[in-house]
Scaffold this motif. Sequence first.
Motif, PDB file in Angstrom:
ATOM      1  N   PRO A  85       0.811  -1.217   0.000  1.00  0.00           N
ATOM      2  CA  PRO A  85       0.000   0.000   0.000  1.00  0.00           C
ATOM      3  C   PRO A  85       0.849   1.273   0.000  1.00  0.00           C
ATOM      4  N   ILE A  86       0.331   2.305  -0.662  1.00  0.00           N
ATOM      5  CA  ILE A  86       1.069   3.565  -0.807  1.00  0.00           C
ATOM      6  C   ILE A  86       0.203   4.744  -0.373  1.00  0.00           C
ATOM      7  N   HIS A  92       0.382  19.761  -4.869  1.00  0.00           N
ATOM      8  CA  HIS A  92      -0.674  20.320  -5.718  1.00  0.00           C
ATOM      9  C   HIS A  92      -1.875  19.372  -5.732  1.00  0.00           C
ATOM     10  N   GLY A  93      -3.059  19.951  -5.760  1.00  0.00           N
ATOM     11  CA  GLY A  93      -4.263  19.137  -5.843  1.00  0.00           C
ATOM     12  C   GLY A  93      -4.546  18.766  -7.278  1.00  0.00           C
ATOM     13  N   ASP A  94      -3.971  17.686  -7.742  1.00  0.00           N
ATOM     14  CA  ASP A  94      -4.095  17.249  -9.132  1.00  0.00           C
ATOM     15  C   ASP A  94      -5.091  16.100  -9.185  1.00  0.00           C
ATOM     16  N   ILE A  95      -6.329  16.381  -9.609  1.00  0.00           N
ATOM     17  CA  ILE A  95      -7.385  15.372  -9.583  1.00  0.00           C
ATOM     18  C   ILE A  95      -7.085  14.181 -10.501  1.00  0.00           C
ATOM     19  N   PRO A  96      -6.673  14.392 -11.767  1.00  0.00           N
ATOM     20  CA  PRO A  96      -6.368  13.225 -12.614  1.00  0.00           C
ATOM     21  C   PRO A  96      -5.280  12.343 -12.017  1.00  0.00           C
ATOM     22  N   MET A  97      -4.266  12.977 -11.410  1.00  0.00           N
ATOM     23  CA  MET A  97      -3.188  12.215 -10.792  1.00  0.00           C
ATOM     24  C   MET A  97      -3.706  11.418  -9.604  1.00  0.00           C
ATOM     25  N   THR A  98      -4.596  12.052  -8.842  1.00  0.00           N
ATOM     26  CA  THR A  98      -5.190  11.380  -7.688  1.00  0.00           C
ATOM     27  C   THR A  98      -5.984  10.157  -8.129  1.00  0.00           C
ATOM     28  N   VAL A  99      -6.790  10.328  -9.172  1.00  0.00           N
ATOM     29  CA  VAL A  99      -7.606   9.228  -9.692  1.00  0.00           C
ATOM     30  C   VAL A  99      -6.712   8.078 -10.149  1.00  0.00           C
ATOM     31  N   GLN A 100      -5.640   8.404 -10.872  1.00  0.00           N
ATOM     32  CA  GLN A 100      -4.719   7.372 -11.368  1.00  0.00           C
ATOM     33  C   GLN A 100      -4.110   6.590 -10.206  1.00  0.00           C
ATOM     34  N   ALA A 101      -3.679   7.339  -9.181  1.00  0.00           N
ATOM     35  CA  ALA A 101      -3.046   6.696  -8.028  1.00  0.00           C
ATOM     36  C   ALA A 101      -4.015   5.789  -7.289  1.00  0.00           C
ATOM     37  N   MET A 102      -5.243   6.267  -7.069  1.00  0.00           N
ATOM     38  CA  MET A 102      -6.217   5.487  -6.312  1.00  0.00           C
ATOM     39  C   MET A 102      -6.666   4.255  -7.088  1.00  0.00           C
ATOM     40  N   LYS A 103      -6.818   4.392  -8.405  1.00  0.00           N
ATOM     41  CA  LYS A 103      -7.209   3.243  -9.225  1.00  0.00           C
ATOM     42  C   LYS A 103      -6.142   2.150  -9.183  1.00  0.00           C
ATOM     43  N   ALA A 104      -4.891   2.570  -9.007  1.00  0.00           N
ATOM     44  CA  ALA A 104      -3.790   1.600  -8.956  1.00  0.00           C
ATOM     45  C   ALA A 104      -3.578   1.057  -7.551  1.00  0.00           C
ATOM     46  N   GLY A 105      -4.473   1.434  -6.624  1.00  0.00           N
ATOM     47  CA  GLY A 105      -4.428   0.826  -5.298  1.00  0.00           C
ATOM     48  C   GLY A 105      -3.858   1.666  -4.178  1.00  0.00           C
ATOM     49  N   ALA A 106      -3.645   2.967  -4.410  1.00  0.00           N
ATOM     50  CA  ALA A 106      -3.117   3.820  -3.343  1.00  0.00           C
ATOM     51  C   ALA A 106      -4.100   3.881  -2.171  1.00  0.00           C
ATOM     52  N   VAL A 107      -3.556   4.013  -0.968  1.00  0.00           N
ATOM     53  CA  VAL A 107      -4.399   4.127   0.227  1.00  0.00           C
ATOM     54  C   VAL A 107      -5.011   5.513   0.302  1.00  0.00           C
ATOM     55  N   ASP A 108      -4.194   6.545   0.030  1.00  0.00           N
ATOM     56  CA  ASP A 108      -4.671   7.925   0.105  1.00  0.00           C
ATOM     57  C   ASP A 108      -3.752   8.817  -0.703  1.00  0.00           C
ATOM     58  N   PHE A 109      -4.255  10.011  -1.003  1.00  0.00           N
ATOM     59  CA  PHE A 109      -3.504  11.000  -1.772  1.00  0.00           C
ATOM     60  C   PHE A 109      -3.665  12.314  -1.028  1.00  0.00           C
ATOM     61  N   LEU A 110      -2.642  12.701  -0.265  1.00  0.00           N
ATOM     62  CA  LEU A 110      -2.731  13.869   0.605  1.00  0.00           C
ATOM     63  C   LEU A 110      -2.042  15.071  -0.026  1.00  0.00           C
ATOM     64  N   MET A 124      -1.563   4.094   9.031  1.00  0.00           N
ATOM     65  CA  MET A 124      -2.088   2.958   9.788  1.00  0.00           C
ATOM     66  C   MET A 124      -3.064   2.142   8.942  1.00  0.00           C
ATOM     67  N   ALA A 125      -3.861   2.835   8.114  1.00  0.00           N
ATOM     68  CA  ALA A 125      -4.780   2.125   7.218  1.00  0.00           C
ATOM     69  C   ALA A 125      -3.988   1.293   6.215  1.00  0.00           C
ATOM     70  N   GLY A 126      -2.866   1.857   5.727  1.00  0.00           N
ATOM     71  CA  GLY A 126      -2.019   1.129   4.788  1.00  0.00           C
ATOM     72  C   GLY A 126      -1.387  -0.093   5.424  1.00  0.00           C
ATOM     73  N   ILE A 127      -0.935   0.048   6.666  1.00  0.00           N
ATOM     74  CA  ILE A 127      -0.325  -1.078   7.378  1.00  0.00           C
ATOM     75  C   ILE A 127      -1.340  -2.194   7.579  1.00  0.00           C
ATOM     76  N   GLU A 128      -2.558  -1.826   7.990  1.00  0.00           N
ATOM     77  CA  GLU A 128      -3.597  -2.827   8.196  1.00  0.00           C
ATOM     78  C   GLU A 128      -3.953  -3.529   6.890  1.00  0.00           C
ATOM     79  N   ARG A 129      -3.992  -2.762   5.793  1.00  0.00           N
ATOM     80  CA  ARG A 129      -4.286  -3.379   4.490  1.00  0.00           C
ATOM     81  C   ARG A 129      -3.189  -4.363   4.117  1.00  0.00           C
TER      82      ARG A 129
END
Length: 217
Positions: A85-86, A92-110, A124-129
């Motif tokens: 998990p990542i 920067h708040g880059d929505i397309p980049m956020t979508v790409q990251a989350m679709k590939a399994g990212a835990v969060d994009f801060l 902690m959510a990433g560790i549990e996953r």
Amino acid sequence: MSPTTGDTSETPIVLIVDDDDDVRASLRELMLSVGIEVNSYASPRELLESEIPDRPGCLVLDVRMPGSSGLDLQQQLLSKGNAKPIVFLSGHGDIPMTVQAMKAGAVDFLTKPFRDQTLLDAVMAGIERDKSQRLEARTVKQYLERLKTLSPREREVLREVAQGRLNKQIAFDLGISEITVKLHRSNVMKKMQVSSIGQLIRAWEALPASIRDPASD
């Protein structure tokens, strides 16, 4: 890092990748302040050239770094079969980049700046996953090892049972008697170390699709 004793194979660890020395130091201090072990790297290449600890945990990656980006690293790790998990960090708040990251399994994009607690919650959510993924992987490995002990006929019976076929239907399909089917089914359950048909079906469904495909036998 404080020395530890005993088996550390299941002690969580966070891997930080950021080209900014100050950011790495700050993130490291934050993780250590709550008792989480840390390895830090100045670039994706440095991480890839290192031996990633075989322990539960997650990665904290800066999205924008010189050369290979955090998203590039995510894809490289996935291609190597490492789905750790990542948590991505971005200035920067880059929505397309956020979508790409989350679709590939990212835990969060801060997006910076973020609260320390927000990052810790994501980590902690990433560790549990990752703990769940590692447990699932170990379980599948056990099932695969047990599957190897089955005879070809027992594997055929297992596949038929998992498809919901009745003993008489399996007997007809395989050209054997119902008594023989019952004997094979009993042997399958013993070898797969399950005590019910429900458990047997769950074990079968947990196996990779390539194994469950008749053409792979």
